[in-house]
Scaffold this motif. Sequence first.
Motif, PDB file in Angstrom:
ATOM      1  N   TYR A 148       0.850  -1.145   0.133  1.00  0.00           N
ATOM      2  CA  TYR A 148      -0.068  -0.072   0.081  1.00  0.00           C
ATOM      3  C   TYR A 148       0.816   1.080   0.074  1.00  0.00           C
ATOM      4  O   TYR A 148       1.737   1.211   0.753  1.00  0.00           O
ATOM      5  N   ASN A 149       0.610   2.082  -0.914  1.00  0.00           N
ATOM      6  CA  ASN A 149       1.393   3.162  -0.915  1.00  0.00           C
ATOM      7  C   ASN A 149       0.411   4.518  -0.133  1.00  0.00           C
ATOM      8  O   ASN A 149      -0.653   4.310   0.149  1.00  0.00           O
ATOM      9  N   GLU A 150       0.989   5.695  -0.219  1.00  0.00           N
ATOM     10  CA  GLU A 150       0.252   6.812   0.588  1.00  0.00           C
ATOM     11  C   GLU A 150      -1.087   7.355  -0.198  1.00  0.00           C
ATOM     12  O   GLU A 150      -1.832   7.755   0.443  1.00  0.00           O
ATOM     13  N   PHE A 151      -1.277   6.757  -1.394  1.00  0.00           N
ATOM     14  CA  PHE A 151      -2.446   7.165  -2.095  1.00  0.00           C
ATOM     15  C   PHE A 151      -3.357   5.944  -2.387  1.00  0.00           C
ATOM     16  O   PHE A 151      -4.342   6.043  -3.295  1.00  0.00           O
ATOM     17  N   SER A 152      -2.996   4.846  -1.949  1.00  0.00           N
ATOM     18  CA  SER A 152      -3.967   3.665  -1.935  1.00  0.00           C
ATOM     19  C   SER A 152      -5.251   4.161  -1.413  1.00  0.00           C
ATOM     20  O   SER A 152      -5.309   4.626  -0.266  1.00  0.00           O
ATOM     21  N   PRO A 153      -6.433   3.636  -1.734  1.00  0.00           N
ATOM     22  CA  PRO A 153      -7.745   3.715  -1.017  1.00  0.00           C
ATOM     23  C   PRO A 153      -7.985   3.120   0.125  1.00  0.00           C
ATOM     24  O   PRO A 153      -7.406   1.872   0.407  1.00  0.00           O
ATOM     25  N   THR A 154      -8.306   3.787   1.151  1.00  0.00           N
ATOM     26  CA  THR A 154      -8.298   3.390   2.618  1.00  0.00           C
ATOM     27  C   THR A 154      -9.840   2.545   2.821  1.00  0.00           C
ATOM     28  O   THR A 154     -10.547   2.949   1.982  1.00  0.00           O
ATOM     29  N   SER A 155      -9.874   1.505   3.545  1.00  0.00           N
ATOM     30  CA  SER A 155     -11.200   1.049   3.821  1.00  0.00           C
ATOM     31  C   SER A 155     -10.865  -0.054   4.957  1.00  0.00           C
ATOM     32  O   SER A 155     -10.569  -1.116   5.015  1.00  0.00           O
ATOM     33  N   PRO A 156     -10.750   0.593   6.145  1.00  0.00           N
ATOM     34  CA  PRO A 156     -10.690  -0.111   7.397  1.00  0.00           C
ATOM     35  C   PRO A 156     -11.683  -1.148   7.670  1.00  0.00           C
ATOM     36  O   PRO A 156     -12.633  -1.037   7.483  1.00  0.00           O
ATOM     37  N   LEU A 157     -11.263  -2.167   8.264  1.00  0.00           N
ATOM     38  CA  LEU A 157     -12.090  -3.423   8.580  1.00  0.00           C
ATOM     39  C   LEU A 157     -12.679  -3.234  10.017  1.00  0.00           C
ATOM     40  O   LEU A 157     -13.696  -3.749   9.949  1.00  0.00           O
ATOM     41  N   GLY A 158     -12.005  -2.581  10.892  1.00  0.00           N
ATOM     42  CA  GLY A 158     -12.543  -2.644  12.438  1.00  0.00           C
ATOM     43  C   GLY A 158     -12.767  -1.223  13.062  1.00  0.00           C
ATOM     44  O   GLY A 158     -12.206  -0.272  12.223  1.00  0.00           O
ATOM     45  N   VAL A 159     -13.100  -1.291  14.220  1.00  0.00           N
ATOM     46  CA  VAL A 159     -13.399  -0.202  14.758  1.00  0.00           C
ATOM     47  C   VAL A 159     -12.146   0.784  15.032  1.00  0.00           C
ATOM     48  O   VAL A 159     -12.017   2.103  14.763  1.00  0.00           O
ATOM     49  N   TYR A 160     -11.159   0.146  15.440  1.00  0.00           N
ATOM     50  CA  TYR A 160      -9.788   0.731  15.809  1.00  0.00           C
ATOM     51  C   TYR A 160      -9.250   1.466  14.245  1.00  0.00           C
ATOM     52  O   TYR A 160      -8.841   2.498  14.127  1.00  0.00           O
ATOM     53  N   GLY A 161      -9.245   0.750  13.223  1.00  0.00           N
ATOM     54  CA  GLY A 161      -8.927   1.446  11.825  1.00  0.00           C
ATOM     55  C   GLY A 161      -9.782   2.465  11.484  1.00  0.00           C
ATOM     56  O   GLY A 161      -9.433   3.601  10.980  1.00  0.00           O
ATOM     57  N   LYS A 162     -11.094   2.212  11.763  1.00  0.00           N
ATOM     58  CA  LYS A 162     -11.905   3.229  11.251  1.00  0.00           C
ATOM     59  C   LYS A 162     -11.961   4.466  12.329  1.00  0.00           C
ATOM     60  O   LYS A 162     -11.881   5.686  11.614  1.00  0.00           O
ATOM     61  N   SER A 163     -11.696   4.523  13.175  1.00  0.00           N
ATOM     62  CA  SER A 163     -11.170   5.639  14.413  1.00  0.00           C
ATOM     63  C   SER A 163     -10.155   6.320  14.020  1.00  0.00           C
ATOM     64  O   SER A 163      -9.875   7.667  14.105  1.00  0.00           O
ATOM     65  N   LYS A 164      -8.969   5.449  13.704  1.00  0.00           N
ATOM     66  CA  LYS A 164      -7.852   6.299  13.108  1.00  0.00           C
ATOM     67  C   LYS A 164      -7.694   6.929  12.025  1.00  0.00           C
ATOM     68  O   LYS A 164      -7.258   8.149  11.789  1.00  0.00           O
ATOM     69  N   LEU A 165      -8.645   6.146  11.129  1.00  0.00           N
ATOM     70  CA  LEU A 165      -8.780   7.163   9.772  1.00  0.00           C
ATOM     71  C   LEU A 165      -9.872   8.402   9.890  1.00  0.00           C
ATOM     72  O   LEU A 165      -9.561   9.444   9.478  1.00  0.00           O
ATOM     73  N   ALA A 166     -10.633   8.262  11.110  1.00  0.00           N
ATOM     74  CA  ALA A 166     -11.321   9.554  11.344  1.00  0.00           C
ATOM     75  C   ALA A 166     -10.458  10.628  11.786  1.00  0.00           C
ATOM     76  O   ALA A 166     -10.553  11.767  11.292  1.00  0.00           O
ATOM     77  N   GLY A 167      -9.350  10.203  12.614  1.00  0.00           N
ATOM     78  CA  GLY A 167      -8.547  11.264  13.170  1.00  0.00           C
ATOM     79  C   GLY A 167      -7.705  11.641  11.999  1.00  0.00           C
ATOM     80  O   GLY A 167      -7.511  12.999  12.073  1.00  0.00           O
ATOM     81  N   GLU A 168      -7.317  10.901  11.102  1.00  0.00           N
ATOM     82  CA  GLU A 168      -6.571  11.467   9.785  1.00  0.00           C
ATOM     83  C   GLU A 168      -7.441  12.590   9.153  1.00  0.00           C
ATOM     84  O   GLU A 168      -6.830  13.543   8.713  1.00  0.00           O
ATOM     85  N   GLN A 169      -8.738  12.358   8.975  1.00  0.00           N
ATOM     86  CA  GLN A 169      -9.574  13.238   8.325  1.00  0.00           C
ATOM     87  C   GLN A 169      -9.691  14.536   9.006  1.00  0.00           C
ATOM     88  O   GLN A 169      -9.716  15.681   8.559  1.00  0.00           O
ATOM     89  N   PHE A 170      -9.680  14.571  10.619  1.00  0.00           N
ATOM     90  CA  PHE A 170      -9.748  15.729  11.156  1.00  0.00           C
ATOM     91  C   PHE A 170      -8.451  16.605  11.129  1.00  0.00           C
ATOM     92  O   PHE A 170      -8.580  17.790  10.884  1.00  0.00           O
ATOM     93  N   VAL A 171      -7.497  15.845  10.891  1.00  0.00           N
ATOM     94  CA  VAL A 171      -6.200  16.583  10.763  1.00  0.00           C
ATOM     95  C   VAL A 171      -6.084  17.125   9.519  1.00  0.00           C
ATOM     96  O   VAL A 171      -5.779  18.427   9.328  1.00  0.00           O
ATOM     97  N   ARG A 172      -6.707  16.424   8.507  1.00  0.00           N
ATOM     98  CA  ARG A 172      -6.487  17.105   6.660  1.00  0.00           C
ATOM     99  C   ARG A 172      -7.588  18.274   6.873  1.00  0.00           C
ATOM    100  O   ARG A 172      -7.165  19.334   6.387  1.00  0.00           O
ATOM    101  N   ASP A 173      -8.779  18.154   7.666  1.00  0.00           N
ATOM    102  CA  ASP A 173      -9.524  19.334   7.587  1.00  0.00           C
ATOM    103  C   ASP A 173      -9.292  20.392   8.343  1.00  0.00           C
ATOM    104  O   ASP A 173      -9.981  21.573   8.124  1.00  0.00           O
ATOM    105  N   LEU A 174      -8.570  20.272   9.630  1.00  0.00           N
ATOM    106  CA  LEU A 174      -8.501  21.414  10.509  1.00  0.00           C
ATOM    107  C   LEU A 174      -6.878  21.548  10.807  1.00  0.00           C
ATOM    108  O   LEU A 174      -6.931  22.550  11.514  1.00  0.00           O
ATOM    109  N   HIS A 175      -6.139  21.610  10.049  1.00  0.00           N
ATOM    110  CA  HIS A 175      -4.645  21.786  10.227  1.00  0.00           C
ATOM    111  C   HIS A 175      -4.048  21.930   8.952  1.00  0.00           C
ATOM    112  O   HIS A 175      -4.369  21.429   7.920  1.00  0.00           O
ATOM    113  N   SER A 176      -3.251  22.961   8.798  1.00  0.00           N
ATOM    114  CA  SER A 176      -2.468  23.197   7.362  1.00  0.00           C
ATOM    115  C   SER A 176      -1.140  22.770   7.525  1.00  0.00           C
ATOM    116  O   SER A 176      -0.464  22.777   6.523  1.00  0.00           O
TER     117      SER A 176
END
Length: 282
Positions: free
Chosen positions: A115-143
């Motif tokens: 997997y490279n940095e541009f591969s589509p994400t699709s977490p299997l479980g709660v842990y992966g989904k919650s960490k991906l949600a964290g990534e999204q907040f970082v992208r949306d709220l930080h420069s």
Amino acid sequence: MSQKVLITGANGQLGKELVELFTAKGFEVYGFGRDKMDITNQAQVQEVISTLKPNIILHSAAHTQVDLAESEPEQAFSINAYGTRNVAVAAEAVGAKLVYVSTDYVFDGTNDEPYNEFSPTSPLGVYGKSKLAGEQFVRDLHSKFFIVRTSWVYGKHGANFVKTMLKLGKERKELSVVADQRGCPTYTLDLANAILELVDTEKYGVYHVSNSGNCSWFEFAKAIFEEAKLDVVVNPCTTKEFPRPAARPENSVLQHMSLEVNGFSKMRDWKSGLTHFIGTNN
């Protein structure tokens, strides 16, 4: 003037490594565990960060118990998603660079290729989904952010696979280890050094940071016993034979495209990292 670095999750296995490394490199380091700053408490996070005004924030605090996350999703999202939002908002307000430590679990592991940095994400479980949600907040709220995805982490602090194997290797003559999941073992010292190199730049973005090369858990265990000179018979088994509450990605191999194209140091091979760890800690 030395740069101020605030580290969340400072009592964790990576957090402690970051505190030691950045202190040794002459940064003014402020390490916070949950006892001193609860990342789920937005007012507290804002107060601490606005008072300290760090130049850099290394956000390694997380709910990392993958199986437990399945039975307490609210807790996992509260820490990994909203806790990260709180840190990102406060970091942006003081103009600090932000490193968010993420995970290979943002992928489902069904790819045949790394997997490279541009591969589509699709977490299997709660842990992966919650960490991906964290990534999204970082992208949306930080420069000015570095999202650092890593995998199969071990080091001298905290509990991890290598320490577990070393302990079992002294107690047992034979073990079964899963052979149908592949990934990249990552030594906390090498991960911390890569983070140090990243924050010295303005090459913001998403990075995959693990040791180079890959193996299965079975091959990893065999290498650990070989390196530690422990005589243990390791038998391969399947994931199905060891059912766990959370599904694991079959393929967690990370490709370091961003490190490469941005001209950062190549990560050392996982076996060399393991040799160093066992040589200095056994």
